[in-house]
Design a protein around this motif. Structure first.
Motif, PDB file in Angstrom:
ATOM      1  N   UNK A  72       0.840  -1.207   0.000  1.00  0.00           N
ATOM      2  CA  UNK A  72       0.000   0.000   0.000  1.00  0.00           C
ATOM      3  C   UNK A  72       0.872   1.253   0.000  1.00  0.00           C
ATOM      4  N   UNK A  73       1.900   1.283   0.837  1.00  0.00           N
ATOM      5  CA  UNK A  73       2.778   2.458   0.915  1.00  0.00           C
ATOM      6  C   UNK A  73       3.438   2.709  -0.439  1.00  0.00           C
ATOM      7  N   UNK A  74       3.928   1.656  -1.065  1.00  0.00           N
ATOM      8  CA  UNK A  74       4.579   1.815  -2.366  1.00  0.00           C
ATOM      9  C   UNK A  74       3.588   2.223  -3.445  1.00  0.00           C
ATOM     10  N   UNK A  75       2.351   1.730  -3.339  1.00  0.00           N
ATOM     11  CA  UNK A  75       1.334   2.125  -4.314  1.00  0.00           C
ATOM     12  C   UNK A  75       1.025   3.609  -4.204  1.00  0.00           C
ATOM     13  N   UNK A  76       0.962   4.126  -2.973  1.00  0.00           N
ATOM     14  CA  UNK A  76       0.720   5.558  -2.773  1.00  0.00           C
ATOM     15  C   UNK A  76       1.879   6.367  -3.354  1.00  0.00           C
ATOM     16  N   UNK A  77       3.105   5.891  -3.125  1.00  0.00           N
ATOM     17  CA  UNK A  77       4.267   6.578  -3.693  1.00  0.00           C
ATOM     18  C   UNK A  77       4.189   6.561  -5.214  1.00  0.00           C
ATOM     19  N   UNK A  78       3.745   5.441  -5.773  1.00  0.00           N
ATOM     20  CA  UNK A  78       3.634   5.322  -7.223  1.00  0.00           C
ATOM     21  C   UNK A  78       2.610   6.274  -7.816  1.00  0.00           C
ATOM     22  N   UNK A  79       1.543   6.557  -7.078  1.00  0.00           N
ATOM     23  CA  UNK A  79       0.549   7.522  -7.551  1.00  0.00           C
ATOM     24  C   UNK A  79       1.126   8.933  -7.521  1.00  0.00           C
ATOM     25  N   UNK A  80       1.868   9.247  -6.454  1.00  0.00           N
ATOM     26  CA  UNK A  80       2.477  10.580  -6.340  1.00  0.00           C
ATOM     27  C   UNK A  80       3.607  10.775  -7.337  1.00  0.00           C
ATOM     28  N   UNK A  81       4.364   9.695  -7.567  1.00  0.00           N
ATOM     29  CA  UNK A  81       5.491   9.736  -8.515  1.00  0.00           C
ATOM     30  C   UNK A  81       5.296   8.588  -9.512  1.00  0.00           C
ATOM     31  N   UNK A  82       4.560   8.829 -10.604  1.00  0.00           N
ATOM     32  CA  UNK A  82       4.217   7.750 -11.535  1.00  0.00           C
ATOM     33  C   UNK A  82       5.418   6.952 -12.043  1.00  0.00           C
ATOM     34  N   UNK A  83       6.574   7.597 -12.117  1.00  0.00           N
ATOM     35  CA  UNK A  83       7.762   6.879 -12.592  1.00  0.00           C
ATOM     36  C   UNK A  83       8.140   5.732 -11.659  1.00  0.00           C
ATOM     37  N   UNK A  84       7.666   5.764 -10.411  1.00  0.00           N
ATOM     38  CA  UNK A  84       7.971   4.721  -9.437  1.00  0.00           C
ATOM     39  C   UNK A  84       6.793   3.774  -9.225  1.00  0.00           C
TER      40      UNK A  84
END
Length: 221
Positions: A178-190
């Motif tokens: 979940x934490x990584x998914x949230x980061x991925x939404x904020x930074x699509x490259x990740x």
């Protein structure tokens, strides 16, 4: 437990493995057909792709992806039954996790609808600018899908940590996804960072559910 219902529970658990296989295989076929576009693709690249009709393999890939999402829904319902029993009333975390999974599927069908429209209109004068916007919308819907899948695994992980219905490491894995998914939404490259964890979580949870039947209450009277 009613033994006649056990096969359906097994199918529900297996869908957590079958779904990703179907969806990944479908997307691979779409890529093989030459219709998978990177978000950074130029309008000229998109124009080259949509200038030719979509081959049958593209529609086969799309169909497999749709079946994968349907399997994911079945798995979500099976997991919800286990989480709800463990959490007990009012079981709001389990219900919210199930709702997040349904929202993820809804978001995924947005990009499937977009791909279907592109496949149907490819080679029929589809404007490259319009096609580029459609591909961008598909990428945006994928970000929504990632966010809600992450919320699904995170909430399910929280139920596991509170109740012990799943191993603690699996609970923490869901929260980390979940934490990584949230980061991925904020930074699509990740955005790709969460998917290995999500895939591992799905497979491990599916295998665990195969060994853990639902407990049924005896009917009164």
């Amino acid at each position: 437990m009613n033994g006649s219902s056990r096969p359906t529970e097994v199918v529900g658990a297996l869908c957590g493995i079958i779904g990703p296989i179907l969806s990944f295989g479908g997307f691979m076929l779409i890529g093989f057909a030459g219709f998978a576009v990177q978000p950074s693709a130029s309008v000229d690249e998109v124009a080259r792709i949509v200038a030719q009709p979509a081959p049958p393999v593209a529609f086969v890939g799309l169909s497999l992806d749709i079946l994968g999402s349907m399997a994911f829904a079945v798995f979500g319902g099976r997991l919800w039954g286990t989480l709800r029993q463990a959490e007990g009333a009012p079981a709001w975390l389990s219900m919210t996790a199930f709702g997040a999974m349904l929202l993820a599927i809804a978001a995924s069908f947005v990009d499937k609808t977009i791909f279907a429209a592109i496949f149907i209109q490819a080679g029929r004068g589809l404007e490259p600018g319009v096609a580029a916007v459609l591909y961008a919308a598909a990428s945006a819907s994928f970000l929504l899908f990632s966010a809600f899948v992450g919320l699904f695994t995170g909430l399910a992980g929280m139920v596991a940590l509170r109740t012990g219905v799943l191993p603690l490491w699996l609970g923490w894995l869901g929260v980390a996804a979940f934490v990584l998914a949230v980061i991925g939404v904020a930074v699509p490259e990740l955005g790709f960072l969460a998917f290995p964890l999500i895939l591992l979580w799905l497979i491990a949870t599916s295998l665990l559910l195969l060994r853990r039947p639902l407990v049924r209450q005896a009917r009164a009277g």
